[in-house]
Scaffold this motif. Structure first.
Motif, mmCIF file in Angstrom:
data_model
loop_
_atom_site.group_PDB
_atom_site.id
_atom_site.type_symbol
_atom_site.label_atom_id
_atom_site.label_comp_id
_atom_site.label_asym_id
_atom_site.label_seq_id
_atom_site.Cartn_x
_atom_site.Cartn_y
_atom_site.Cartn_z
ATOM 1 N N ASN A 3 -5.506 -2.377 -6.295
ATOM 2 C CA ASN A 3 -4.817 -2.835 -5.096
ATOM 3 C C ASN A 3 -5.047 -1.800 -4.017
ATOM 4 O O ASN A 3 -4.728 -0.624 -4.192
ATOM 5 C CB ASN A 3 -3.322 -2.982 -5.367
ATOM 6 C CG ASN A 3 -3.047 -4.064 -6.376
ATOM 7 O OD1 ASN A 3 -3.401 -5.209 -6.160
ATOM 8 N ND2 ASN A 3 -2.430 -3.705 -7.487
ATOM 9 N N LEU A 26 -3.459 1.708 -3.206
ATOM 10 C CA LEU A 26 -2.020 1.522 -3.341
ATOM 11 C C LEU A 26 -1.518 1.879 -4.738
ATOM 12 O O LEU A 26 -0.421 2.429 -4.878
ATOM 13 C CB LEU A 26 -1.643 0.079 -2.994
ATOM 14 C CG LEU A 26 -1.891 -0.330 -1.542
ATOM 15 C CD1 LEU A 26 -1.633 -1.817 -1.374
ATOM 16 C CD2 LEU A 26 -1.036 0.480 -0.595
ATOM 17 N N ASP A 27 -2.295 1.575 -5.763
ATOM 18 C CA ASP A 27 -1.876 1.895 -7.134
ATOM 19 C C ASP A 27 -1.674 3.402 -7.291
ATOM 20 O O ASP A 27 -0.666 3.848 -7.851
ATOM 21 C CB ASP A 27 -2.911 1.400 -8.148
ATOM 22 C CG ASP A 27 -3.028 -0.112 -8.166
ATOM 23 O OD1 ASP A 27 -1.998 -0.790 -7.925
ATOM 24 O OD2 ASP A 27 -4.135 -0.609 -8.398
ATOM 25 N N HIS A 29 -1.064 5.678 -4.962
ATOM 26 C CA HIS A 29 0.069 6.176 -4.182
ATOM 27 C C HIS A 29 1.408 5.712 -4.763
ATOM 28 O O HIS A 29 2.393 6.456 -4.695
ATOM 29 C CB HIS A 29 -0.069 5.783 -2.715
ATOM 30 C CG HIS A 29 -1.100 6.595 -1.997
ATOM 31 N ND1 HIS A 29 -0.909 7.907 -1.664
ATOM 32 C CD2 HIS A 29 -2.349 6.288 -1.587
ATOM 33 C CE1 HIS A 29 -1.983 8.377 -1.063
ATOM 34 N NE2 HIS A 29 -2.883 7.403 -1.009
ATOM 35 N N MET A 30 1.472 4.531 -5.324
ATOM 36 C CA MET A 30 2.731 4.072 -5.918
ATOM 37 C C MET A 30 3.058 4.869 -7.180
ATOM 38 O O MET A 30 4.221 5.117 -7.469
ATOM 39 C CB MET A 30 2.680 2.579 -6.207
ATOM 40 C CG MET A 30 2.648 1.725 -4.954
ATOM 41 S SD MET A 30 3.934 2.125 -3.745
ATOM 42 C CE MET A 30 5.377 1.546 -4.598
ATOM 43 N N GLU A 31 2.037 5.314 -7.908
ATOM 44 C CA GLU A 31 2.279 6.181 -9.062
ATOM 45 C C GLU A 31 2.866 7.515 -8.617
ATOM 46 O O GLU A 31 3.666 8.109 -9.327
ATOM 47 C CB GLU A 31 0.978 6.413 -9.841
ATOM 48 C CG GLU A 31 0.550 5.220 -10.657
ATOM 49 C CD GLU A 31 -0.771 5.446 -11.381
ATOM 50 O OE1 GLU A 31 -1.240 6.602 -11.443
ATOM 51 O OE2 GLU A 31 -1.328 4.453 -11.872
ATOM 52 N N GLY A 33 4.758 7.786 -6.018
ATOM 53 C CA GLY A 33 6.103 7.499 -5.534
ATOM 54 C C GLY A 33 6.216 7.068 -4.093
ATOM 55 O O GLY A 33 7.282 6.667 -3.655
ATOM 56 N N SER A 34 5.121 7.141 -3.319
ATOM 57 C CA SER A 34 5.227 6.710 -1.925
ATOM 58 C C SER A 34 3.846 6.453 -1.327
ATOM 59 O O SER A 34 2.837 6.934 -1.812
ATOM 60 C CB SER A 34 5.938 7.770 -1.083
ATOM 61 O OG SER A 34 5.158 8.934 -0.994
ATOM 62 N N ILE A 35 3.860 5.701 -0.244
ATOM 63 C CA ILE A 35 2.648 5.430 0.519
ATOM 64 C C ILE A 35 2.656 6.396 1.706
ATOM 65 O O ILE A 35 3.698 6.607 2.326
ATOM 66 C CB ILE A 35 2.620 3.965 0.987
ATOM 67 C CG1 ILE A 35 2.512 3.056 -0.230
ATOM 68 C CG2 ILE A 35 1.469 3.709 1.950
ATOM 69 C CD1 ILE A 35 2.588 1.584 0.071
#
Length: 56
Positions: A3, A26-27, A29-31, A33-35
């Motif tokens: 993603n 996105l994957d 950055h989500m791991e 904890g934030s974008i």
């Protein structure tokens, strides 16, 4: 499947046109904890001073 989003922000500064572009995973950055802040990330990826980006 990854993603991701692609951000671009073409602008002119002192008579020169710039077309910075960046792909954000996105994957990843989500791991973490934030974008990231998109403007700062775009500037850093394209070696542009953040102050210059704010001058638009």
């Amino acid at each position: 499947m990854k993603n991701s989003i692609t951000i671009a922000l073409p602008f002119s500064f002192k008579g020169e046109t710039f077309r910075p572009i960046s792909v954000i995973d996105l994957d990843d950055h989500m791991e973490r904890g934030s974008i990231p802040c998109l403007y700062t990330h775009l500037a850093n990826e394209n070696h542009i001073d953040i102050y210059s980006m704010n001058m638009m």
